[in-house]
Design a protein around this motif. Sequence first.
Motif, PDB file in Angstrom:
ATOM      1  N   LYS A 181       0.854  -1.198   0.000  1.00  0.00           N
ATOM      2  CA  LYS A 181       0.000   0.000   0.000  1.00  0.00           C
ATOM      3  C   LYS A 181       0.888   1.246   0.000  1.00  0.00           C
ATOM      4  CE  LYS A 181      -4.139  -1.859   0.403  1.00  0.00           C
ATOM      5  NZ  LYS A 181      -5.074  -1.771  -0.737  1.00  0.00           N
ATOM      6  N   THR A 182       0.453   2.283  -0.699  1.00  0.00           N
ATOM      7  CA  THR A 182       1.235   3.509  -0.749  1.00  0.00           C
ATOM      8  C   THR A 182       0.642   4.537   0.204  1.00  0.00           C
ATOM      9  OG1 THR A 182      -0.087   4.256  -2.636  1.00  0.00           O
ATOM     10  CG2 THR A 182       1.985   3.126  -3.125  1.00  0.00           C
ATOM     11  N   ALA A 183       1.524   5.232   0.914  1.00  0.00           N
ATOM     12  CA  ALA A 183       1.054   6.165   1.940  1.00  0.00           C
ATOM     13  C   ALA A 183       1.871   7.451   1.936  1.00  0.00           C
ATOM     14  CB  ALA A 183       1.149   5.515   3.326  1.00  0.00           C
ATOM     15  N   LEU A 184       1.183   8.578   2.111  1.00  0.00           N
ATOM     16  CA  LEU A 184       1.832   9.849   2.409  1.00  0.00           C
ATOM     17  C   LEU A 184       1.502  10.205   3.848  1.00  0.00           C
ATOM     18  CD1 LEU A 184       3.282  12.553   1.840  1.00  0.00           C
ATOM     19  CD2 LEU A 184       1.126  13.420   0.879  1.00  0.00           C
ATOM     20  N   VAL A 185       2.531  10.335   4.676  1.00  0.00           N
ATOM     21  CA  VAL A 185       2.369  10.719   6.090  1.00  0.00           C
ATOM     22  C   VAL A 185       3.083  12.052   6.276  1.00  0.00           C
ATOM     23  CG1 VAL A 185       2.833  10.089   8.494  1.00  0.00           C
ATOM     24  CG2 VAL A 185       2.368   8.291   6.796  1.00  0.00           C
ATOM     25  N   THR A 186       2.362  13.117   6.575  1.00  0.00           N
ATOM     26  CA  THR A 186       3.033  14.417   6.727  1.00  0.00           C
ATOM     27  C   THR A 186       3.667  14.521   8.116  1.00  0.00           C
ATOM     28  OG1 THR A 186       1.048  15.589   7.525  1.00  0.00           O
ATOM     29  CG2 THR A 186       1.389  15.481   5.125  1.00  0.00           C
ATOM     30  N   GLY A 187       4.828  15.159   8.164  1.00  0.00           N
ATOM     31  CA  GLY A 187       5.506  15.399   9.453  1.00  0.00           C
ATOM     32  C   GLY A 187       5.961  14.123  10.126  1.00  0.00           C
ATOM     33  N   VAL A 245       4.517   1.213   1.551  1.00  0.00           N
ATOM     34  CA  VAL A 245       5.583   2.042   1.003  1.00  0.00           C
ATOM     35  C   VAL A 245       5.198   3.479   1.341  1.00  0.00           C
ATOM     36  CG1 VAL A 245       6.933   2.563  -1.054  1.00  0.00           C
ATOM     37  CG2 VAL A 245       5.652   0.415  -0.919  1.00  0.00           C
ATOM     38  N   VAL A 246       6.100   4.180   2.053  1.00  0.00           N
ATOM     39  CA  VAL A 246       5.701   5.450   2.663  1.00  0.00           C
ATOM     40  C   VAL A 246       6.538   6.607   2.134  1.00  0.00           C
ATOM     41  CG1 VAL A 246       5.358   6.662   4.870  1.00  0.00           C
ATOM     42  CG2 VAL A 246       5.117   4.162   4.768  1.00  0.00           C
ATOM     43  N   HIS A 247       5.864   7.742   1.909  1.00  0.00           N
ATOM     44  CA  HIS A 247       6.563   9.001   1.663  1.00  0.00           C
ATOM     45  C   HIS A 247       6.203   9.943   2.801  1.00  0.00           C
ATOM     46  CE1 HIS A 247       8.878  11.630  -1.003  1.00  0.00           C
ATOM     47  NE2 HIS A 247       8.076  12.610  -0.592  1.00  0.00           N
ATOM     48  N   ILE A 277      -3.205   5.834   0.938  1.00  0.00           N
ATOM     49  CA  ILE A 277      -3.360   6.351   2.309  1.00  0.00           C
ATOM     50  C   ILE A 277      -2.779   7.762   2.407  1.00  0.00           C
ATOM     51  CG2 ILE A 277      -2.586   6.020   4.709  1.00  0.00           C
ATOM     52  CD1 ILE A 277      -2.261   2.942   3.865  1.00  0.00           C
ATOM     53  N   LEU A 278      -3.560   8.692   2.947  1.00  0.00           N
ATOM     54  CA  LEU A 278      -3.059  10.037   3.247  1.00  0.00           C
ATOM     55  C   LEU A 278      -3.246  10.294   4.738  1.00  0.00           C
ATOM     56  CD1 LEU A 278      -2.141  12.971   2.645  1.00  0.00           C
ATOM     57  CD2 LEU A 278      -4.527  13.488   2.035  1.00  0.00           C
ATOM     58  N   GLY A 285      14.966  -1.825   7.083  1.00  0.00           N
ATOM     59  CA  GLY A 285      14.299  -2.515   5.969  1.00  0.00           C
ATOM     60  C   GLY A 285      12.978  -1.885   5.572  1.00  0.00           C
ATOM     61  N   PHE A 286      12.702  -0.678   6.078  1.00  0.00           N
ATOM     62  CA  PHE A 286      11.457   0.008   5.719  1.00  0.00           C
ATOM     63  C   PHE A 286      11.628   0.744   4.387  1.00  0.00           C
ATOM     64  CE2 PHE A 286      10.481   0.733  10.533  1.00  0.00           C
ATOM     65  CZ  PHE A 286      10.100  -0.592  10.659  1.00  0.00           C
ATOM     66  N   ARG A 287      10.559   0.764   3.607  1.00  0.00           N
ATOM     67  CA  ARG A 287      10.593   1.494   2.343  1.00  0.00           C
ATOM     68  C   ARG A 287       9.989   2.894   2.553  1.00  0.00           C
ATOM     69  NH1 ARG A 287       7.926  -2.306  -2.028  1.00  0.00           N
ATOM     70  NH2 ARG A 287       6.711  -3.048  -0.254  1.00  0.00           N
ATOM     71  N   VAL A 288      10.856   3.848   2.881  1.00  0.00           N
ATOM     72  CA  VAL A 288      10.392   5.216   3.165  1.00  0.00           C
ATOM     73  C   VAL A 288      11.271   6.228   2.431  1.00  0.00           C
ATOM     74  CG1 VAL A 288       9.803   6.895   4.963  1.00  0.00           C
ATOM     75  CG2 VAL A 288       9.784   4.455   5.522  1.00  0.00           C
ATOM     76  N   THR A 289      10.632   7.187   1.770  1.00  0.00           N
ATOM     77  CA  THR A 289      11.333   8.322   1.177  1.00  0.00           C
ATOM     78  C   THR A 289      10.759   9.601   1.787  1.00  0.00           C
ATOM     79  OG1 THR A 289       9.751   8.190  -0.636  1.00  0.00           O
ATOM     80  CG2 THR A 289      11.930   7.242  -1.035  1.00  0.00           C
TER      81      THR A 289
END
Length: 256
Positions: free
Chosen positions: A9-15, A34-36, A89-90, A56-60
């Motif tokens: 799942k793709t996610a944008l998490v602010t802050g 997968v998180v941005h 996910i937002l 091992g987390f996929r975060v940019t």
Amino acid sequence: PGRWALPGKTALVTGGTRGIGRAVVEELAALGAVVHTCSRKAEELGERIKEWEARGFRVTGSVCDLSARDQRERLLREVADRFGGKLDILVNNVGTNIRKPTVEFSAEDYSFLMATNLESAYHLCQIAHPLLKSSGSGSIIFISSVAGVVGIFSGTIYAMTKGAINQLTKNLACEWAKDNIRANSVAPWYITTSLTEKLLENKGFEEQVVSRTPLGRVGEPGEISSLVAFLCMPGSTYITGQTISVDGGMTVNGLY
Ligand code: NDP
């Protein structure tokens, strides 16, 4: 197992560099998302991303100030590029506070808190809408506050922004249900983060907080991120438009 995981799942998490946002990034990534994320401080963001890679987390991440409209637009362009025009996910987590008696707030305080806490979340929803819709099943989570549910001594402007977030949650849940996008709001009481550490160091203040809290303590970021993760999972697909308090019982405590 698929019911309790977020594989791919793709996610944008602010802050996401500190506090609740950081816990949410780690919770979602550990469940396979997968998180941005973003924050204003390049150095701290770089450090976090290195730590996450090592785990091992996929975060940019992107460096941006979400109180600025053009920077929100740039962030969403980067997210669209990274995730191929889709977003599952937002998590609108960014928020801050200025504590003063109401009559002492300046016009600048008002604009700053409105831009950071409310306008940024509202505008990110607007510009993320096409991506959330393209995912086929989108989930928006706002990190609100119990200050938007009951009256507490947190400052009126902050409380107003959080009350508005809770209403926005209801409207988007209704308006975007046809696009299979859900919207929910998580409303914490005191959680130990960089936002509250100075306040809670004051033991008199902490005692006052704890005395109103049936569970008799403040909360931890991981006690917020667990609910955020649940609200993104297939097990919660009939929940929308809700504001859920995570507060050790504070908001149901009349006088006990
Ligand atoms: P912190 O201040 O500890 O962390 C905030 C995060 O957001 C940091 O990563 C910060 O990084 C980033 N951030 C702040 N402003 C901006 C901005 N303008 N643009 C981009 N990034 C930004 O806060 P908390 O974790 O405590 O709070 C998170 C949310 O939870 C907020 O909405 C808050 O209102 C809410 N909340 C918190 C409670 C608590 O007790 N802690 C209780 C109830 C609600 P940087 O500074 O580098 O930009």
